[in-house]
Structures are given as C-alpha cells and as structure tokens.
Motif scaffolding. Sequence first.
Motif, PDB file in Angstrom:
ATOM      1  N   SER A  49     -70.606 -27.130 -20.387  1.00  0.00           N
ATOM      2  CA  SER A  49     -69.549 -27.167 -19.189  1.00  0.00           C
ATOM      3  C   SER A  49     -68.553 -26.553 -19.653  1.00  0.00           C
ATOM      4  O   SER A  49     -67.591 -25.916 -18.861  1.00  0.00           O
ATOM      5  N   GLY A  50     -67.798 -26.847 -20.965  1.00  0.00           N
ATOM      6  CA  GLY A  50     -66.575 -26.314 -21.389  1.00  0.00           C
ATOM      7  C   GLY A  50     -66.591 -24.865 -21.601  1.00  0.00           C
ATOM      8  O   GLY A  50     -65.574 -24.174 -21.309  1.00  0.00           O
ATOM      9  N   SER A  51     -67.789 -24.353 -21.987  1.00  0.00           N
ATOM     10  CA  SER A  51     -68.102 -22.823 -22.204  1.00  0.00           C
ATOM     11  C   SER A  51     -68.091 -22.200 -20.924  1.00  0.00           C
ATOM     12  O   SER A  51     -67.356 -21.200 -20.856  1.00  0.00           O
ATOM     13  N   GLN A  52     -68.566 -22.721 -19.954  1.00  0.00           N
ATOM     14  CA  GLN A  52     -68.406 -22.185 -18.459  1.00  0.00           C
ATOM     15  C   GLN A  52     -66.968 -21.894 -18.193  1.00  0.00           C
ATOM     16  O   GLN A  52     -66.832 -20.873 -17.715  1.00  0.00           O
ATOM     17  N   SER A  53     -66.028 -23.100 -18.180  1.00  0.00           N
ATOM     18  CA  SER A  53     -64.757 -22.763 -17.624  1.00  0.00           C
ATOM     19  C   SER A  53     -64.190 -21.916 -18.828  1.00  0.00           C
ATOM     20  O   SER A  53     -63.322 -20.897 -18.155  1.00  0.00           O
ATOM     21  N   SER A  54     -64.173 -21.901 -20.021  1.00  0.00           N
ATOM     22  CA  SER A  54     -63.474 -20.790 -20.794  1.00  0.00           C
ATOM     23  C   SER A  54     -63.881 -19.519 -20.572  1.00  0.00           C
ATOM     24  O   SER A  54     -63.089 -18.820 -20.606  1.00  0.00           O
ATOM     25  N   THR A  55     -65.174 -19.224 -20.338  1.00  0.00           N
ATOM     26  CA  THR A  55     -65.554 -18.006 -20.236  1.00  0.00           C
ATOM     27  C   THR A  55     -64.988 -17.490 -18.783  1.00  0.00           C
ATOM     28  O   THR A  55     -64.524 -16.216 -18.966  1.00  0.00           O
ATOM     29  N   LEU A  56     -64.999 -18.241 -17.865  1.00  0.00           N
ATOM     30  CA  LEU A  56     -64.344 -17.744 -16.453  1.00  0.00           C
ATOM     31  C   LEU A  56     -62.710 -17.672 -16.763  1.00  0.00           C
ATOM     32  O   LEU A  56     -62.304 -16.390 -16.337  1.00  0.00           O
ATOM     33  N   ILE A  57     -62.017 -18.397 -17.243  1.00  0.00           N
ATOM     34  CA  ILE A  57     -60.653 -18.250 -17.538  1.00  0.00           C
ATOM     35  C   ILE A  57     -60.320 -17.316 -18.301  1.00  0.00           C
ATOM     36  O   ILE A  57     -59.340 -16.369 -18.203  1.00  0.00           O
ATOM     37  N   ILE A  58     -61.299 -16.804 -19.587  1.00  0.00           N
ATOM     38  CA  ILE A  58     -61.193 -15.944 -20.152  1.00  0.00           C
ATOM     39  C   ILE A  58     -61.017 -14.441 -19.487  1.00  0.00           C
ATOM     40  O   ILE A  58     -60.544 -13.344 -19.506  1.00  0.00           O
ATOM     41  N   THR A 107     -67.193 -36.876 -19.450  1.00  0.00           N
ATOM     42  CA  THR A 107     -67.187 -35.778 -20.459  1.00  0.00           C
ATOM     43  C   THR A 107     -67.363 -34.236 -19.775  1.00  0.00           C
ATOM     44  O   THR A 107     -66.312 -33.568 -20.059  1.00  0.00           O
ATOM     45  N   ILE A 108     -67.963 -34.370 -18.582  1.00  0.00           N
ATOM     46  CA  ILE A 108     -67.859 -32.993 -17.794  1.00  0.00           C
ATOM     47  C   ILE A 108     -66.534 -32.711 -17.428  1.00  0.00           C
ATOM     48  O   ILE A 108     -65.967 -31.650 -17.659  1.00  0.00           O
ATOM     49  N   ILE A 109     -65.636 -33.800 -16.683  1.00  0.00           N
ATOM     50  CA  ILE A 109     -64.291 -33.729 -16.595  1.00  0.00           C
ATOM     51  C   ILE A 109     -63.495 -32.788 -17.649  1.00  0.00           C
ATOM     52  O   ILE A 109     -62.671 -32.000 -17.622  1.00  0.00           O
ATOM     53  N   LEU A 110     -63.560 -33.726 -18.641  1.00  0.00           N
ATOM     54  CA  LEU A 110     -62.830 -33.502 -19.971  1.00  0.00           C
ATOM     55  C   LEU A 110     -63.192 -32.044 -20.502  1.00  0.00           C
ATOM     56  O   LEU A 110     -62.178 -31.155 -20.814  1.00  0.00           O
ATOM     57  N   ALA A 111     -64.313 -31.671 -20.441  1.00  0.00           N
ATOM     58  CA  ALA A 111     -64.855 -30.578 -21.048  1.00  0.00           C
ATOM     59  C   ALA A 111     -64.384 -29.225 -20.112  1.00  0.00           C
ATOM     60  O   ALA A 111     -64.017 -28.170 -20.667  1.00  0.00           O
ATOM     61  N   LYS A 112     -64.305 -29.432 -18.724  1.00  0.00           N
ATOM     62  CA  LYS A 112     -63.633 -28.411 -17.841  1.00  0.00           C
ATOM     63  C   LYS A 112     -62.134 -28.332 -18.146  1.00  0.00           C
ATOM     64  O   LYS A 112     -61.821 -27.324 -18.139  1.00  0.00           O
ATOM     65  N   LEU A 113     -61.530 -29.375 -18.198  1.00  0.00           N
ATOM     66  CA  LEU A 113     -60.135 -29.316 -18.724  1.00  0.00           C
ATOM     67  C   LEU A 113     -59.742 -28.566 -20.022  1.00  0.00           C
ATOM     68  O   LEU A 113     -58.811 -27.788 -20.034  1.00  0.00           O
ATOM     69  N   VAL A 114     -60.568 -29.073 -21.001  1.00  0.00           N
ATOM     70  CA  VAL A 114     -60.590 -28.281 -22.202  1.00  0.00           C
ATOM     71  C   VAL A 114     -60.745 -26.832 -22.168  1.00  0.00           C
ATOM     72  O   VAL A 114     -59.835 -25.978 -22.676  1.00  0.00           O
ATOM     73  N   GLY A 115     -61.962 -26.628 -21.699  1.00  0.00           N
ATOM     74  CA  GLY A 115     -62.433 -25.216 -21.579  1.00  0.00           C
ATOM     75  C   GLY A 115     -61.318 -24.254 -20.565  1.00  0.00           C
ATOM     76  O   GLY A 115     -61.299 -23.374 -20.849  1.00  0.00           O
ATOM     77  N   GLY A 116     -60.722 -24.797 -19.633  1.00  0.00           N
ATOM     78  CA  GLY A 116     -59.877 -24.050 -18.925  1.00  0.00           C
ATOM     79  C   GLY A 116     -58.342 -24.046 -19.362  1.00  0.00           C
ATOM     80  O   GLY A 116     -57.773 -22.971 -19.142  1.00  0.00           O
ATOM     81  N   PHE A 117     -57.926 -24.917 -20.282  1.00  0.00           N
ATOM     82  CA  PHE A 117     -56.492 -24.782 -20.944  1.00  0.00           C
ATOM     83  C   PHE A 117     -56.387 -24.052 -22.244  1.00  0.00           C
ATOM     84  O   PHE A 117     -55.434 -23.314 -22.360  1.00  0.00           O
ATOM     85  N   LEU A 118     -57.523 -24.374 -23.146  1.00  0.00           N
ATOM     86  CA  LEU A 118     -57.477 -23.798 -24.343  1.00  0.00           C
ATOM     87  C   LEU A 118     -57.211 -22.129 -24.439  1.00  0.00           C
ATOM     88  O   LEU A 118     -56.482 -21.675 -24.986  1.00  0.00           O
TER      89      LEU A 118
END
Length: 439
Positions: free
Chosen positions: A318-327, A387-398
């Motif tokens: 879930s975190g990798s999904q968000s980070s990929t989109l933000i990148i 966990t999903i909520i936290l992962a999305k936040l971490v993946g989006g913000f980092l």
Amino acid sequence: MPLSISKAEMEEMQAFVKHSHRVDLSAYMLELEPEKRALMLRFFSKEQLAELFAELPAEDKINLIESLAQVDLPDILAELDSDELVDSLQELPSNLVTKLLLHIPENRRQVINRLLNYPEGSVGSLMSADYIAVRKRAKVSEVLEKLKTSTAGHEHLNTIFVIDDERRLNGYLYLADLLRLDTEDLSSIIHWRPLTITTGADQEEAAKLFHKYSLLVLPVCDSEQRLVGIITADDIFEVISEEIYEDYALMQGMAPSESSYLETSVITLAKKRIVWLLFLMLSATVTGGIIDHYEAVLSTAVALTAFIPMLMDSGGNSGSQSSTLIIQSLALDELDFSDSVHVVWKEFRVGFLVGTVLALVNILRMLLFTDTDFLVMLTVSVTLLLTIILAKLVGGFLPLLAKKLKQDPAVMAGPLVTTIVDACALLIYFKVAQILIGL
C-alpha cells in the motif's frame, strides 16, 4: 582460413544493408563473425557508416574505427551531427578522441570541444550545434538557400530560429510555413518570445519542458540569451528513458548501472545491490526487536502470529503504491513540498476507504475459512485498516520530504517505505491486541 560465402548470401547481405534501419543494422552487425562484419561494411555508404558508428556500443565503435581506412574517417565524422559526434566521443578513450579530433576541420573542432567541456548531465552536453538561424530582416530566398547548403540532419531543419545582430534569440518559424509563404517578408510567420533553456540546466529540466509543452525542438541559450544550440525530441528520448530506469532502480534498492546487464560484471552488480540489502537486513532487526518485546502477547494469543506476514505485506504494498504515484507527479512537476497538506489529507482518505474494504473482506474471509476467535478477527482487521492508512501517509509524504531535502524522491520508495511501514504495523498490531484482547 578464407571466408566462404556464396553469391546469394552476398546479395542478401547487400539488400539488407540497403533497406534496413540503422538500429536494425547495428544489432545485426553485432551478431556477425568479424570476417563477415568486415565484408558487410563494403556495402555501406559513408552516410550509413556514420549512422552505424553512432549506434554501436563503445567497444564496437573502437573496432569499427580500426577497420576503416584513414582516408574514410574524415568523411564519416563529417556525416555525424554534432550531438551524435559528441556522444560518441564521450564513450571513447581519450587517446582515441584526440586522434579523431585531428580528422575534424578546425572550425568544427572548436564547436565539438566546447560541447565536450560542458558538465555531464547538463543541457550543454546534450545539445546540438547544428541548426539554422537567420536575422528577422532576412528574405525567404536567403533562408531557403541556407537550408539547401546546410549539412544538419532533417530533424534539425524543421524549425528555423530568428536572431538579432548579437545572436540573441528573438523567435522562430516553421519550415512548412516558410514553404507556404507567398511573399519575401518573414514577419508574418515568426513566433516571438520562444521557450528556451540555458546550457547549465539539468537535462531532466529539458525533459520536463518537452513533456509539458509537447515540444519537438527546444533552443538552448547562454546566460545572455544568445542562441548556442538546440535539443530535439529524439535527443530527449534517451534522457527520459535513463531517468525512468534510474528511478526504477532506486525504488528497487539498487544503484543505477550505466552498462547493459550482460556487459556488467558480477562484482559490479553485487556492489550496486549490497548497500541497500545490508541496510534492509540491519533495519529488520527493528522489527525483530518489536516481536521480541511483545513475545508475551504472542505466547498468550498464538493465533496472532499467523497474520503478521499478511499485515506487513499489505502495508508495504500500500505504501509503495502511494510513493510511486507521488514520485510520478513530482517528476512531472505536478506536486511540490508546499502541497504536503493536500497530499496527506488525500492519502488519508484513500487509505481509509481502501483499508475499510480490505478490513471487511478480511473479516468475511476469516469467518468463512478459519476458526478464529472474534476478538482476534477484530484485532487483525482494525490493525489492517490502521496500517493501510499509515502506509498511505508514509508513502505519500516521504517522496515530498526527499524533494524538499534536494534528494531523489525515488530513494524514498519501495524498500525504505516498506521497512518503515513493517515496523509501524507491528507496533500497531500489538497495541491493538493489548487493547481489544486485554493481553
């Protein structure tokens, strides 16, 4: 031992040279035996030899130079556009570069040396010095004459630039408009205030401009807005490809490689991978420490152990999904650090919706296929949601934080996000278990 080749094979080889694209020719040449390769070169025109030279890897460029007669070298180098020649020279040993430069006329050698001196990765090192520039008072007939005598490639002639007496860029016009013009006055077809980039800018900035404005050509100016070169769309394709590869490698925890996979040694590949693997191995001690710390909880409710892999995998993915989109959005200049609040709020809502669906499906799955205590089911599902909520936040913000710190956002994706989320997921899991099950 003399090479045995039939007349039919020679005719087939000659036809292939005549009708094939230079990329296919270079690939085919690399597969041939040295003797057949030397024979096939006889069927190449000087223009085709120049195109082949530009396409070949560095080692094969050296072999081609050694197989050519010295009298042919000047003509072949003359056929190369300045950017192709510079790219080729940058791949070769310095002693060979010095030798080749002697075969280039003095006036062109000065241009090539200037391009070679630009820092690697800068727009100056990528640009071509082959373009058509005219004064705004020039007549159509003068421009057409310049086009006829130009040695630049066709992709460099579609746009004609308008400069003043100090070579400052004023505008541009298109070849198609020039051919349709029924007067000698250029003013009606000149586009003023062109988009430009400076020689010292990063190639990635040029790639962003090409993408944003759907450009085919981008003029390059010095600090005083004087035209010194151009970048065409075919030049930028390789830059975009390299950027994508570099980001993908970093997201997978590897250092990018400049050589192809088969050309890269085992030692080099190992060096590029070991740093991140060591970091991830050592960081895993954090998750191991968390499990040890809550060993009493696990011994009391052993059923909790079976769901740890599922929670960690779901959070990491879930975190990798968000980070990929933000990148991706950062690469296209759609986001900046100032958008952090909007990103965090949006990822929170996305995480809540996705986490709720996963949690409900998980409860249904456990009811149908497992014989699990209700409080354990509730613990697992609530942890999954959080966990999903936290992962999305971490993946989006980092990635946004990395951009703010002037680091490559791709570093903040993949393994790093997964490592952080794994540790947090375990902490959430055991805390929720303590609250709901009363351990």
